[in-house]
Write a protein that holds these residues in place. Structure first.
Motif, PDB file in Angstrom:
ATOM      1  N   ARG A 117      39.945  16.452  29.628  1.00 28.03           N
ATOM      2  CA  ARG A 117      41.229  16.660  29.826  1.00 28.03           C
ATOM      3  C   ARG A 117      42.153  15.396  30.238  1.00 28.03           C
ATOM      4  O   ARG A 117      41.825  14.932  31.437  1.00 28.03           O
ATOM      5  N   ASN A 129      50.379  22.398  31.529  1.00 23.39           N
ATOM      6  CA  ASN A 129      49.190  22.646  32.220  1.00 23.39           C
ATOM      7  C   ASN A 129      49.014  21.883  33.206  1.00 23.39           C
ATOM      8  O   ASN A 129      49.894  21.066  33.632  1.00 23.39           O
ATOM      9  N   GLU A 130      47.841  22.161  34.357  1.00 24.13           N
ATOM     10  CA  GLU A 130      47.961  21.360  35.317  1.00 24.13           C
ATOM     11  C   GLU A 130      46.337  21.028  35.612  1.00 24.13           C
ATOM     12  O   GLU A 130      45.591  21.356  35.078  1.00 24.13           O
ATOM     13  N   ALA A 131      46.238  19.691  36.226  1.00 22.31           N
ATOM     14  CA  ALA A 131      45.108  18.947  36.431  1.00 22.31           C
ATOM     15  C   ALA A 131      44.301  19.612  37.496  1.00 22.31           C
ATOM     16  O   ALA A 131      44.064  18.807  38.478  1.00 22.31           O
ATOM     17  N   CYS A 132      44.246  20.745  37.585  1.00 21.36           N
ATOM     18  CA  CYS A 132      43.503  21.439  38.597  1.00 21.36           C
ATOM     19  C   CYS A 132      41.741  20.859  38.644  1.00 21.36           C
ATOM     20  O   CYS A 132      41.381  20.510  37.522  1.00 21.36           O
ATOM     21  N   MET A 133      41.171  20.615  39.888  1.00 19.92           N
ATOM     22  CA  MET A 133      39.987  20.069  39.798  1.00 19.92           C
ATOM     23  C   MET A 133      38.988  21.006  40.097  1.00 19.92           C
ATOM     24  O   MET A 133      37.426  20.637  39.907  1.00 19.92           O
ATOM     25  N   ASN A 134      39.038  22.013  40.893  1.00 21.02           N
ATOM     26  CA  ASN A 134      37.963  22.722  41.624  1.00 21.02           C
ATOM     27  C   ASN A 134      38.293  24.273  41.563  1.00 21.02           C
ATOM     28  O   ASN A 134      39.541  24.652  41.603  1.00 21.02           O
ATOM     29  N   ASN A 135      37.373  25.023  40.998  1.00 20.19           N
ATOM     30  CA  ASN A 135      37.620  26.503  40.982  1.00 20.19           C
ATOM     31  C   ASN A 135      38.695  27.010  40.183  1.00 20.19           C
ATOM     32  O   ASN A 135      39.368  27.625  40.569  1.00 20.19           O
ATOM     33  N   CYS A 136      38.852  26.108  39.045  1.00 20.95           N
ATOM     34  CA  CYS A 136      40.214  26.520  38.341  1.00 20.95           C
ATOM     35  C   CYS A 136      40.120  27.591  37.674  1.00 20.95           C
ATOM     36  O   CYS A 136      41.199  28.140  37.127  1.00 20.95           O
ATOM     37  N   LYS A 137      39.028  28.449  37.449  1.00 24.79           N
ATOM     38  CA  LYS A 137      38.980  29.670  36.711  1.00 24.79           C
ATOM     39  C   LYS A 137      37.780  30.383  37.046  1.00 24.79           C
ATOM     40  O   LYS A 137      36.735  29.767  37.699  1.00 24.79           O
ATOM     41  N   ASP A 138      37.615  31.657  36.749  1.00 27.95           N
ATOM     42  CA  ASP A 138      36.515  32.504  37.214  1.00 27.95           C
ATOM     43  C   ASP A 138      35.279  32.257  36.102  1.00 27.95           C
ATOM     44  O   ASP A 138      35.410  32.478  34.844  1.00 27.95           O
ATOM     45  N   ALA A 139      34.332  31.492  36.608  1.00 30.59           N
ATOM     46  CA  ALA A 139      33.141  31.258  35.697  1.00 30.59           C
ATOM     47  C   ALA A 139      32.607  32.485  34.916  1.00 30.59           C
ATOM     48  O   ALA A 139      32.211  32.262  33.658  1.00 30.59           O
ATOM     49  N   SER A 146      34.155  34.625  33.463  1.00 27.53           N
ATOM     50  CA  SER A 146      35.222  35.120  32.568  1.00 27.53           C
ATOM     51  C   SER A 146      34.972  34.469  31.459  1.00 27.53           C
ATOM     52  O   SER A 146      35.789  34.681  30.360  1.00 27.53           O
ATOM     53  N   ILE A 147      34.250  33.380  31.415  1.00 28.40           N
ATOM     54  CA  ILE A 147      34.211  32.447  30.384  1.00 28.40           C
ATOM     55  C   ILE A 147      33.317  33.140  28.999  1.00 28.40           C
ATOM     56  O   ILE A 147      32.079  33.275  29.297  1.00 28.40           O
ATOM     57  N   ASN A 154      35.193  23.603  37.125  1.00 29.57           N
ATOM     58  CA  ASN A 154      35.341  22.204  37.948  1.00 29.57           C
ATOM     59  C   ASN A 154      35.457  20.945  37.105  1.00 29.57           C
ATOM     60  O   ASN A 154      34.814  21.283  35.964  1.00 29.57           O
TER      61      ASN A 154
END
Lengths: 237, 428
Positions: B381, A199-209, A211-212, B347
């Motif tokens: 996380r 996994n990567e520690a993405c901080m912003n706009n990491c997925k499409d809201a 789609s949740i 986020n």
């Protein structure tokens, strides 16, 4: 040899410290593997304890290995084990090894390891027959561990193998042939190779809201006693 | 919503009970006033009134020679999930993580996992036998071990089945059950490497079998590199002798590794040149993957984290500012960072690591959080010092399928509902 191992461990620890310099941690937990200043340690340096006699060791040394090391003299057939199994085992494991309530299933499950509800039994999952002898002798029957004679353990082991269609009813299990029994899932295991995720520690706009979706949620309950849906699954450890 | 009358969230229900207790106490002073009091702020023990305990004497020293928690905290106990196991002899109980502070788990609350119940061992009659491929096989008493140099470390202890009920779907309703096979204590004992040096290990040695004195005689094969690294033979936990549930009088601690390898009631260590492949390292504590193969000797408890407030047992009670808290841990070393999301992982905000950040120990994290009363999907996380980032459920399932049982360390989601209820969910 172990002075070298120790040196490697110390070296490895030093490397870890070097890698983490960018983070300001407390370092109070560094394990001091060097011990206090003292003369070179050799076996018997502390001189505590008493020598274990062969008799004392023999009384406790119960472990059996896949190569048969540790097995005592003895032999018995599956047939010999049938009544013993009924008397000592069937109340929890069922007459056919099918398992009662949540007690372990011992037989069946062949070919299910890739299915959604795998049945991990002696026959479908266990890699070595020695494990069966060891465990029955070590811990069974549940309420009276180590009450079985070596001969009885051979008999019950043979019978559980028979319940899994791995030996015939007349098969005689011995100290010499146990290690040669080839279990179906003998090659089904491999040594831990994790990490297996990245996994990567993405901080912003990491997925499409948008789609949740909530994919599962237990029924809401009021008490701290656990209540679960009828689909509840026990891990079966 | 009318039907919700009996469905008080846990915390509200607890407050209701607590208030009831306070009121019952107040009755002595003014039954009439309290009989009408429906709000704890009307208690006669609150300002400007002087509480009754400020106007009287309490019991003296040694009322409880060992000591016990306040009666108002009696809900802070281990609990079990009855349907998980056939009986309570070979079963597990869970630590009430939501109720704990800091990183140390009190001895009374450390989760339990027994395979043949708790043996009642007389330490005078307990022995540790160390034999096998050694020059001097020795039998140690507890006194012998206490004469040797001691080491104290704070390390987490976690059952690899922690969270195992959640592989297929969210099904537990409380933090205690989603993550409560977890604890962290200060352990004191002798390094196993010291004992191995004392007996003189032979060249061909590669594994050590550890075996318990309980009816299960639970046994695990431990690789020599761990035995010579940080494995400890411990007799004390958080400053006092081990509890019977935790292996009194002697247990093995393999820091960062499966709790099951930390053999309790330790009676025997045998040095050998190959692994033993006993039941707890073949039939159990192996990880079945989707292709039908299984990992063996999967010792390390990988990096994991969970938010402990808010959670189902501790929902927020009103709008406003809170300190969100949680725990992170890794069997590979220290926690490097923890991020928190309130929107289901779109986020993230960097959390603060609080207090001690120790290798292979629980690490507490926090974040100032303004709750507007609305819904949220709260996640944490963690990243450990190796750079490993805690995986999503999707990633974990892609790698392993659904049948592993053990080592589930996926990013966890709490659903905060409008109004404050918190539930356990899994999201896409």
């Amino acid at each position: 040899m172990f002075r070298l191992a120790k040196a490697l461990v110390v070296l490895a620890s030093a490397t870890l410290v070097a890698c983490s310099v960018s983070v300001n941690y407390d370092s109070g937990d560094q394990l001091d593997l060097s011990g206090p200043d003292q003369p070179e340690q050799v076996a018997g340096y502390y001189g505590v304890g008493k020598a274990a006699s062969p008799e004392e060791i023999a009384g406790w040394d119960i472990d059996i290995r896949p190569d048969g090391l540790g097995l005592p003299d003895g032999s018995a057939s599956a047939e010999d084990g049938e009544m013993l199994y009924e008397d000592q085992c069937a109340v929890c494991h069922g007459s056919f090894g099918e398992g009662v309530d949540r007690y372990p299933v011992l037989a069946g499950g062949e070919g299910t390891l890739t299915e959604s509800r795998p049945e991990k039994t002696v026959g479908s999952y266990w890699p070595y027959a020695s494990t069966l002898w060891d465990y029955i002798h070590r811990a069974m029957p549940f309420a009276a561990p180590q009450s079985l004679s070596d001969q009885d353990v051979y008999a019950i082991t043979a019978y559980v193998l028979y319940l899994n269609d791995l030996v015939d009813y007349k098969f005689v299990l011995t100290r010499d042939n146990l290690a040669s029994i080839e279990m179906p899932n003998r090659d089904g295991f491999f040594v831990d190779d994790r990490p297996d995720t990245s996994n990567e520690a993405c901080m912003n706009n990491c997925k499409d809201a948008a789609s949740i979706r909530i994919t599962s949620e237990p029924e809401l309950v009021v008490d701290v006693s656990p209540v679960v849906k009828s689909t509840a699954t026990a891990p079966g450890y | 919503m009318a039907a919700e009358g009996q469905k008080l969230p846990i915390a509200e229900r607890r407050n209701f009970l607590k208030n009831g207790l306070m009121l019952a106490g107040g009755m002595l002073a003014g039954a009439a006033a309290n009989a009408q009091a429906s709000d704890k702020n009307l208690s006669l023990n609150l300002p400007p009134n002087l509480p009754k305990w400020s106007r009287s004497l309490g019991p003296g020293v040694l009322t409880n020679p060992y000591g016990k928690p306040s009666r108002f905290e009696s809900h802070i106990v281990r609990r079990n999930v009855p349907w998980l196991t056939a009986d309570r002899i070979a079963s597990i109980s869970f630590t009430p993580l939501a109720e704990l502070s800091g990183i140390i788990t009190p001895n009374s609350l450390v989760f339990e996992r027994h395979h043949a119940g708790i043996p009642d061992i007389d330490p005078e009659q307990h022995r540790l036998m160390l034999h096998g491929l050694v020059d001097r096989p020795i039998i140690f008493t507890l006194d012998d071990l206490r004469r040797m140099p001691s080491t104290s470390v704070i390390r987490f202890l976690e059952c690899p089945a922690n969270g195992g009920m959640e592989w297929r779907a969210a099904q537990m309703d409380a933090l205690q059950f989603t993550h409560g096979m977890l604890s962290c204590c200060e352990w004191t004992g002798v390094l196993l490497s010291t004992l191995l040096q004392e007996v003189g290990v032979q060249e061909s040695a590669a594994w050590v079998l550890a075996e318990g004195a309980d009816g299960a005689h639970l046994s695990r094969s431990i690789p020599m590199h761990k035995a010579m690294d940080d494995a400890l033979i411990v007799y004390a936990q958080n400053g006092e002798p081990l509890r019977p549930e935790q292996g009194y009088p002697l247990r093995l601690i393999n820091p960062g590794w499966e709790g099951n390898t930390c053999v309790k009631w330790l009676r025997r260590l045998e040095v050998g040149d190959a692994a033993w492949y006993h039941r707890e390292e073949t039939a159990k504590y192996t990880d079945l993957l989707a292709d039908g193969r299984a990992r063996k000797f999967s010792f390390v408890q990988e990096c994991n984290s969970v938010v402990t407030f808010p959670c189902p047992e501790k929902p927020p009670t009103e709008k406003g500012r809170y300190e969100l808290q949680g725990l992170a841990w890794s069997g590979r070393g220290k926690i490097k960072q923890v991020d928190v999301s309130f929107d289901g992982g779109v986020n993230w905000r960097r959390a603060h690591l609080k207090g001690l950040v120790l290798a292979k120990a629980l690490t507490r994290f926090s974040l100032d959080w303004d709750w507007d009363g609305g819904p949220a999907l709260i996640q944490s996380r963690a990243v450990d010092q190796t750079g490993y980032v805690q995986p999503t459920y999707t990633q974990l399932r892609e790698a392993r399928g659904l049948s592993s049982i053990y080592h589930k360390n996926a990013i966890h989601t709490w659903r905060l509902h409008e109004g404050g209820k918190v539930t356990n969910v899994q999201i896409s």
